[in-house]
Scaffold this active site. Structure first.
Site, PDB file in Angstrom:
ATOM      1  N   LYS A  56       0.802  -1.270   0.106  1.00 37.00           N
ATOM      2  CA  LYS A  56       0.033   0.065   0.053  1.00 37.00           C
ATOM      3  C   LYS A  56       0.949   1.140   0.112  1.00 37.00           C
ATOM      4  CE  LYS A  56      -3.812   2.311   2.751  1.00 37.00           C
ATOM      5  NZ  LYS A  56      -4.676   2.418   3.841  1.00 37.00           N
ATOM      6  N   ARG A  90     -10.716   9.633   1.942  1.00 34.49           N
ATOM      7  CA  ARG A  90     -10.529  10.390   3.119  1.00 34.49           C
ATOM      8  C   ARG A  90     -11.762  11.146   3.481  1.00 34.49           C
ATOM      9  NH1 ARG A  90      -4.030  10.794   2.440  1.00 34.49           N
ATOM     10  NH2 ARG A  90      -3.729   8.712   2.911  1.00 34.49           N
ATOM     11  N   LYS A 106       1.317  10.064   5.696  1.00 32.99           N
ATOM     12  CA  LYS A 106       1.331   8.657   6.226  1.00 32.99           C
ATOM     13  C   LYS A 106       2.723   8.052   5.676  1.00 32.99           C
ATOM     14  CE  LYS A 106      -3.754   8.251   6.933  1.00 32.99           C
ATOM     15  NZ  LYS A 106      -4.722   7.155   6.906  1.00 32.99           N
ATOM     16  N   LYS A 144      -2.134  -1.523  -3.828  1.00 31.25           N
ATOM     17  CA  LYS A 144      -2.954  -0.147  -3.709  1.00 31.25           C
ATOM     18  C   LYS A 144      -2.080   0.974  -3.723  1.00 31.25           C
ATOM     19  CE  LYS A 144      -6.275   1.771  -0.537  1.00 31.25           C
ATOM     20  NZ  LYS A 144      -7.045   1.977   0.734  1.00 31.25           N
ATOM     21  N   SER A 171     -10.190   5.658  -4.947  1.00 34.67           N
ATOM     22  CA  SER A 171     -11.101   6.667  -4.908  1.00 34.67           C
ATOM     23  C   SER A 171     -10.793   7.746  -6.114  1.00 34.67           C
ATOM     24  CB  SER A 171     -11.525   7.348  -3.473  1.00 34.67           C
ATOM     25  OG  SER A 171     -10.329   7.843  -3.137  1.00 34.67           O
ATOM     26  N   TYR A 210     -15.248   0.641  -7.022  1.00 39.94           N
ATOM     27  CA  TYR A 210     -16.691   1.378  -6.810  1.00 39.94           C
ATOM     28  C   TYR A 210     -17.316   1.147  -8.147  1.00 39.94           C
ATOM     29  CZ  TYR A 210     -13.960   3.228  -3.114  1.00 39.94           C
ATOM     30  OH  TYR A 210     -12.841   3.439  -2.035  1.00 39.94           O
TER      31      TYR A 210
END
Length: 336
Positions: free
Chosen positions: A204, A214, A227, A258, A284, A323
């Site tokens: 990731k 987020r 992060k 990812k 997303s 999605y």
């Protein structure tokens, strides 16, 4: 030994492309509904469908509506649904205790789905960011803002056990803490959850493509810093193989890369190196780019959606979190 192609005109590659039947016969990769996992967002309330502005067409759903969504997914043949909660800000704390509350949104939804749509697999997310007042996937050390590893893993174990007790079929650790797969596998075995699968977010990356997600889980405003101390550097690829090797050795059943399309090279390397079940998350930002361009009339949305999903199969993936899952399933039905 590499095959030697005959010279033109003996080798006319357009022969196979000339008609639909021969294109189908010579197609190397294909996309089916069996390849799809549908990520959905949860929120409190009843009868709620709340559109997410940065992800047009995607909604936060109350538990009753997510059960309806699971039924629709199962009827379309989608094998799995993945749950992500939008937690009430009042329940976000430093100790993240809502993460292992047996009656939190994720666990409540899992039980509801398994009661009404038992045939669909429920996947859950293991990470503290939906419950953390600091917006991070782990506990933040006050002195320097560093996200601590081992104490976070202990919390993740409690979170995963609560999800397994609620009936989760697949647990997806997305936190990127070291050693969490081994700790989760040991705890699940010790508590008798021998058939709960671990789909590790093994590779990731610290990516700019997560922004709309987020927003969807309410973590954008809470996040302090970035992060990069626990998610992967986008410039690295060999490290991804080391992480996948470790997670498989610790008990991961499946591994994930990812984001997806910007990291298709990683998907290919992982599949070639390990032959293990390999997944990608069309995140997303990827969704928002395709859907935004389609709504602006710049591209054919359905064609671009299906082409993007097929690229994951070509790169070696066994499945895709997307999605677009219900829309893709409907498009695939029409194409039959």
């Amino acid at each position: 030994m590499q095959p030697v192609n005959a010279p033109y005109p003996a080798a006319r590659f357009r022969r196979a492309r000339a008609r639909a039947a021969t294109r189908a016969l010579t197609r190397q990769h294909s996309l089916t509904v069996d390849d799809l996992i549908w990520p959905v967002f949860l929120r409190d309330g009843e009868g709620v469908e709340e559109e997410i502005p940065s992800m047009p067409g995607v909604h936060r759903l109350s538990v009753d509506r997510v059960v309806e969504a699971a039924r629709r997914a199962a009827d379309l043949g989608i094998p799995a649904i993945c749950l992500f909660p939008y937690t009430d800000p009042a329940k976000k704390t430093k100790d993240c205790a809502e993460a292992w509350n047996p009656d939190n949104l994720s666990n409540t939804a899992t039980r509801a789905i398994k009661a009404e749509v038992p045939e669909i697999a429920v996947m859950t997310d293991v990470a503290l960011d939906p419950y953390n007042i600091d917006g991070h996937d782990g506990f933040v050390r006050e002195s320097d803002g560093y996200v601590v590893n081992d104490a976070t893993v202990e919390a993740l174990v409690k979170q995963a056990l609560a999800q397994a007790e609620a009936g989760a079929d697949i647990i997806g650790p997305s936190d990127m803490m070291d050693g969490r797969i081994g700790a989760l596998r040991d705890a699940l075995e010790a508590q008798g959850h021998t058939n709960v699968m671990l789909l590790s977010y093994a590779a990731k990356y610290a990516s700019a493509f997560y922004g709309p997600f987020r927003d969807a889980v309410g973590a954008s405003g809470a996040l302090k810093g970035d992060k990069k101390t626990y998610q992967m550097d986008p410039g690295n690829s060999d490290e991804a193989l080391r992480l996948v090797a470790r997670d498989l050795s610790e008990g991961a059943d499946m591994v994930m890369v990812k984001p997806g399309m910007p990291y298709l090279d990683i998907c290919r390397r992982v599949k070639d190196a390990f032959g293990a079940p390999t997944y990608a998350y069309q995140v997303s930002g990827e969704y928002a780019m395709i859907e935004g361009a389609a709504r602006a009339g710049r591209i054919d949305g359905d064609k671009a959606m299906l082409e993007s999903l097929l690229s994951f199969k070509r790169a070696g993936c066994d499945g895709i979190l997307t999605y677009f899952a219900p829309r893709a399933a409907q498009a695939l039905q029409k194409a039959q």
